[in-house]
Design a protein around this motif. Sequence first.
Motif, PDB file in Angstrom:
ATOM      1  N   MET A   1      35.403  38.601  27.334  1.00 17.98           N
ATOM      2  CA  MET A   1      36.027  37.867  28.266  1.00 17.98           C
ATOM      3  C   MET A   1      37.049  36.857  27.962  1.00 17.98           C
ATOM      4  N   VAL A   2      36.663  36.176  27.016  1.00 20.62           N
ATOM      5  CA  VAL A   2      37.459  34.902  26.443  1.00 20.62           C
ATOM      6  C   VAL A   2      38.667  35.645  26.088  1.00 20.62           C
ATOM      7  N   MET A   3      38.689  36.709  25.226  1.00 19.14           N
ATOM      8  CA  MET A   3      39.709  37.466  24.523  1.00 19.14           C
ATOM      9  C   MET A   3      40.402  38.055  25.617  1.00 19.14           C
ATOM     10  N   LYS A   4      39.864  38.679  26.539  1.00 15.00           N
ATOM     11  CA  LYS A   4      40.806  39.096  27.547  1.00 15.00           C
ATOM     12  C   LYS A   4      41.686  38.058  28.447  1.00 15.00           C
ATOM     13  N   LEU A   5      40.981  37.067  28.777  1.00 19.02           N
ATOM     14  CA  LEU A   5      41.538  36.054  29.466  1.00 19.02           C
ATOM     15  C   LEU A   5      42.676  35.623  28.483  1.00 19.02           C
ATOM     16  N   GLY A   6      42.469  35.291  27.306  1.00 18.08           N
ATOM     17  CA  GLY A   6      43.487  34.878  26.338  1.00 18.08           C
ATOM     18  C   GLY A   6      44.697  35.651  25.946  1.00 18.08           C
ATOM     19  N   ALA A   7      44.459  36.797  26.453  1.00 18.74           N
ATOM     20  CA  ALA A   7      45.559  37.857  26.427  1.00 18.74           C
ATOM     21  C   ALA A   7      46.430  37.838  27.814  1.00 18.74           C
ATOM     22  N   THR A   8      45.994  37.108  28.627  1.00 16.25           N
ATOM     23  CA  THR A   8      46.538  37.338  30.030  1.00 16.25           C
ATOM     24  C   THR A   8      48.156  36.642  30.227  1.00 16.25           C
TER      25      THR A   8
ATOM     26  N   THR B   1      49.146  29.673  31.202  1.00 23.37           N
ATOM     27  CA  THR B   1      47.896  29.863  32.216  1.00 23.37           C
ATOM     28  C   THR B   1      46.871  29.011  31.994  1.00 23.37           C
ATOM     29  N   VAL B   2      46.239  28.410  32.434  1.00 26.00           N
ATOM     30  CA  VAL B   2      45.298  27.227  32.364  1.00 26.00           C
ATOM     31  C   VAL B   2      44.131  27.607  33.158  1.00 26.00           C
ATOM     32  N   TYR B   3      42.833  27.723  32.382  1.00 27.18           N
ATOM     33  CA  TYR B   3      41.754  27.833  33.114  1.00 27.18           C
ATOM     34  C   TYR B   3      40.826  26.600  32.683  1.00 27.18           C
ATOM     35  N   GLU B   4      40.583  25.977  33.973  1.00 27.74           N
ATOM     36  CA  GLU B   4      39.663  24.712  33.838  1.00 27.74           C
ATOM     37  C   GLU B   4      38.272  25.172  34.040  1.00 27.74           C
ATOM     38  N   LEU B   5      37.482  25.105  32.937  1.00 28.38           N
ATOM     39  CA  LEU B   5      35.969  25.788  32.921  1.00 28.38           C
ATOM     40  C   LEU B   5      35.230  25.237  33.763  1.00 28.38           C
ATOM     41  N   ASP B   6      35.624  23.777  34.277  1.00 29.91           N
ATOM     42  CA  ASP B   6      34.517  23.187  35.170  1.00 29.91           C
ATOM     43  C   ASP B   6      34.734  23.559  36.405  1.00 29.91           C
TER      44      ASP B   6
ATOM     45  N   SER C   1      51.274  34.753  27.609  1.00 26.19           N
ATOM     46  CA  SER C   1      51.470  34.361  26.113  1.00 26.19           C
ATOM     47  C   SER C   1      51.235  32.947  25.693  1.00 26.19           C
ATOM     48  N   VAL C   2      50.637  32.208  26.667  1.00 30.03           N
ATOM     49  CA  VAL C   2      50.164  30.783  26.230  1.00 30.03           C
ATOM     50  C   VAL C   2      49.007  30.811  27.245  1.00 30.03           C
ATOM     51  N   VAL C   3      47.743  30.527  26.674  1.00 30.19           N
ATOM     52  CA  VAL C   3      46.401  30.289  27.543  1.00 30.19           C
ATOM     53  C   VAL C   3      45.840  28.980  27.017  1.00 30.19           C
ATOM     54  N   ILE C   4      45.588  28.178  28.271  1.00 29.15           N
ATOM     55  CA  ILE C   4      44.694  26.925  27.604  1.00 29.15           C
ATOM     56  C   ILE C   4      43.334  26.931  28.403  1.00 29.15           C
ATOM     57  N   PHE C   5      42.432  26.964  27.479  1.00 26.68           N
ATOM     58  CA  PHE C   5      41.042  26.635  28.223  1.00 26.68           C
ATOM     59  C   PHE C   5      40.720  25.142  28.266  1.00 26.68           C
TER      60      PHE C   5
ATOM     61  N   ALA D   1      40.890  24.851  24.125  1.00 23.24           N
ATOM     62  CA  ALA D   1      41.114  25.959  23.196  1.00 23.24           C
ATOM     63  C   ALA D   1      42.418  26.741  23.754  1.00 23.24           C
ATOM     64  N   ILE D   2      43.276  26.898  22.759  1.00 21.50           N
ATOM     65  CA  ILE D   2      44.592  27.426  23.121  1.00 21.50           C
ATOM     66  C   ILE D   2      44.774  28.828  22.276  1.00 21.50           C
ATOM     67  N   PHE D   3      45.306  29.534  23.099  1.00 20.73           N
ATOM     68  CA  PHE D   3      45.767  30.899  22.740  1.00 20.73           C
ATOM     69  C   PHE D   3      47.009  31.005  22.838  1.00 20.73           C
TER      70      PHE D   3
END
Length: 102
Positions: free
Chosen positions: A3-10, A39-44, A12-16, A67-69
Amino acid sequence: MDMVMKLGATSSVVIFSKSSCCISHSIETLIRSFGANPTVYELDRHPNGKQIEKALIELGCQPSVPAIFIGNELVGGSNEIMSLNVRSKLKQLLIRANAIWI
């Protein structure tokens, strides 16, 4: 972890991140200062946030956020991003990932 790898590929830059993490906010601001729109995913606030955080820890992210992709690859956390920036390599990485254009 998938799931993390898929979201990280959504994007060009993804920040968790977490909404309360000032370092995550600083890293997002730094990346945006180059003109990138991460794209920013706020885990909380994400429905699967706890699972994603556990997977980030399994991938070696300590602490888990930020965590930055970039370009579909896990670059790391704030230390890695700041190191790239100090060495003037962050901009080139963003260009290669098509996150910014010059």
